[in-house]
Design an enzyme around this catalytic site. Structure first.
Site, PDB file in Angstrom:
ATOM      1  N   ASN A 164      60.757  -5.541  65.582  1.00  0.00           N
ATOM      2  CA  ASN A 164      59.913  -5.579  64.385  1.00  0.00           C
ATOM      3  C   ASN A 164      59.112  -4.277  64.346  1.00  0.00           C
ATOM      4  OD1 ASN A 164      58.161  -6.093  62.315  1.00  0.00           O
ATOM      5  ND2 ASN A 164      57.086  -7.810  63.304  1.00  0.00           N
ATOM      6  N   TRP A 165      59.567  -3.361  63.487  1.00  0.00           N
ATOM      7  CA  TRP A 165      58.913  -2.047  63.418  1.00  0.00           C
ATOM      8  C   TRP A 165      57.556  -2.125  62.710  1.00  0.00           C
ATOM      9  CZ3 TRP A 165      63.211   2.056  61.828  1.00  0.00           C
ATOM     10  CH2 TRP A 165      64.104   2.205  62.886  1.00  0.00           C
ATOM     11  N   LYS A 166      57.290  -3.276  62.083  1.00  0.00           N
ATOM     12  CA  LYS A 166      56.038  -3.434  61.304  1.00  0.00           C
ATOM     13  C   LYS A 166      55.907  -2.269  60.317  1.00  0.00           C
ATOM     14  CE  LYS A 166      54.201  -6.195  65.042  1.00  0.00           C
ATOM     15  NZ  LYS A 166      53.048  -6.685  65.789  1.00  0.00           N
TER      16      LYS A 166
ATOM     17  N   GLU B 185      54.996 -16.592  69.061  1.00  0.00           N
ATOM     18  CA  GLU B 185      54.209 -15.371  69.252  1.00  0.00           C
ATOM     19  C   GLU B 185      52.727 -15.738  69.353  1.00  0.00           C
ATOM     20  OE1 GLU B 185      56.420 -11.612  67.853  1.00  0.00           O
ATOM     21  OE2 GLU B 185      55.150 -12.281  66.239  1.00  0.00           O
TER      22      GLU B 185
ATOM     23  N   GLY C  51      50.310  -7.252  70.376  1.00  0.00           N
ATOM     24  CA  GLY C  51      49.745  -5.903  70.341  1.00  0.00           C
ATOM     25  C   GLY C  51      48.585  -5.676  71.305  1.00  0.00           C
TER      26      GLY C  51
ATOM     27  N   SER D 228      53.600  -8.493  73.295  1.00  0.00           N
ATOM     28  CA  SER D 228      53.493  -7.553  74.424  1.00  0.00           C
ATOM     29  C   SER D 228      54.716  -7.557  75.334  1.00  0.00           C
ATOM     30  CB  SER D 228      52.211  -7.828  75.226  1.00  0.00           C
ATOM     31  OG  SER D 228      51.076  -7.580  74.423  1.00  0.00           O
TER      32      SER D 228
ATOM     33  N   GLY E 243      57.536  -5.893  69.166  1.00  0.00           N
ATOM     34  CA  GLY E 243      56.773  -5.059  68.237  1.00  0.00           C
ATOM     35  C   GLY E 243      56.666  -3.635  68.753  1.00  0.00           C
ATOM     36  N   GLY E 244      55.498  -3.300  69.303  1.00  0.00           N
ATOM     37  CA  GLY E 244      55.194  -1.932  69.734  1.00  0.00           C
ATOM     38  C   GLY E 244      56.289  -1.265  70.551  1.00  0.00           C
TER      39      GLY E 244
END
Ligand code: 13P
Length: 245
Positions: free
Chosen positions: A17-19, A167, A173, A205, A226-227
């Site tokens: 998920n590149w957001k 999540e 994050g 995370s 994510g990140g």
């Protein structure tokens, strides 16, 4: 009739998920190509990249074995809904997955369970695979309450085509992932509430150090990242570690 997706013998699933990243198309293409090259020989993991909508059509033609997903969709297929992207449009572009109900959308766009419920149904109807994000099992109860009584029994069936991503808010994050034991307990609780065949991903995370444990020890079908998905080398390591799990 809702289309029911088949998940039997499903591969492990790693979803990026590149957001709202990166800020240029050039960077998006670079990131995509690096991941594509890094994972090309891995056959036992399905890799899905969910870039911002605006990059989808530009990188979709660079397609490889990587699947595409969107980070959201609307609940109608077309009409006077300014600014919305419909499930039909995504399907037409070759998109297979769509993330729905991410906690950041619940927080910043005030998405409610009733809206999320409609989005899941609209996505399933057109043959997309929705990835429903939840941070606690009570959200499933609320989703069930958000539909009319005569729809409730159908909702359980609707979830057949969905993938759940657990999540927990505290882990998103923050660099503080959920413990593997707690994540496992939640995975089991979610399965009990829905059905035992529903694929469940862990997100929050995730990095190359902890990825394998969520799959191997906690029994998740895969991960929503994510990140760490914005760093090609780190993301490739996550995929490789899960492939070995
Ligand atoms: P992080 O991996 O950055 O914690 O984000 C998780 C997430 O929200 C994926 O959808």
């Amino acid at each position: 009739m809702l289309r029911i997706c088949e998940f039997t013998n499903m591969k492990k699933l790693i979803v990026a998920n590149w957001k709202c990243n990166p800020t240029t198309l050039k960077e998006a293409k670079l990131l995509f190509n690096s991941v594509k090259n890094g994972v090309k020989n891995i056959k036992n993991v399905e890799v899905v990249i969910c870039p911002p909508f605006i990059y989808l059509s530009n990188i979709q033609h660079l397609k490889s074995d990587i699947q595409f997903g969107a980070q959201d969709c609307f609940w109608e297929q077309n009409g006077a809904f300014t600014g919305e992207i419909s499930p039909s449009m995504l399907k037409d572009l070759g998109v297979d997955y769509v993330i729905i109900g991410h906690s950041e959308r619940r927080k910043y766009q005030q998405e409610k369970d009733s809206m999320i419920n409609k989005k899941i149904k609209a996505a399933l109807k057109i043959g997309l695979k929705p990835i429903l994000c939840i941070d606690k099992t009570s959200q499933i109860r609320k989703l069930q309450r958000s539909v009319k009584m005569n729809e409730v029994h159908r909702l359980k069936k609707d979830f057949w085509g969905a993938i759940i991503a657990y999540e927990p808010l505290f882990a998103i994050g923050t660099g503080k992932p959920c413990s593997v034991d707690k994540a496992k307990k939640m995975r089991i609780a979610i399965k009990k509430k829905l059905n035992k065949n529903i694929p469940i991903l862990y997100g929050g995370s995730v990095d190359s150090q902890n990825a394998r444990d969520y799959v191997k020890k906690a029994g998740f079908q895969g991960l929503l990242v994510g990140g760490a998905s914005l760093n090609a080398q780190e993301f490739i390591k996550i995929v490789k570690n899960v492939a070995k799990a």
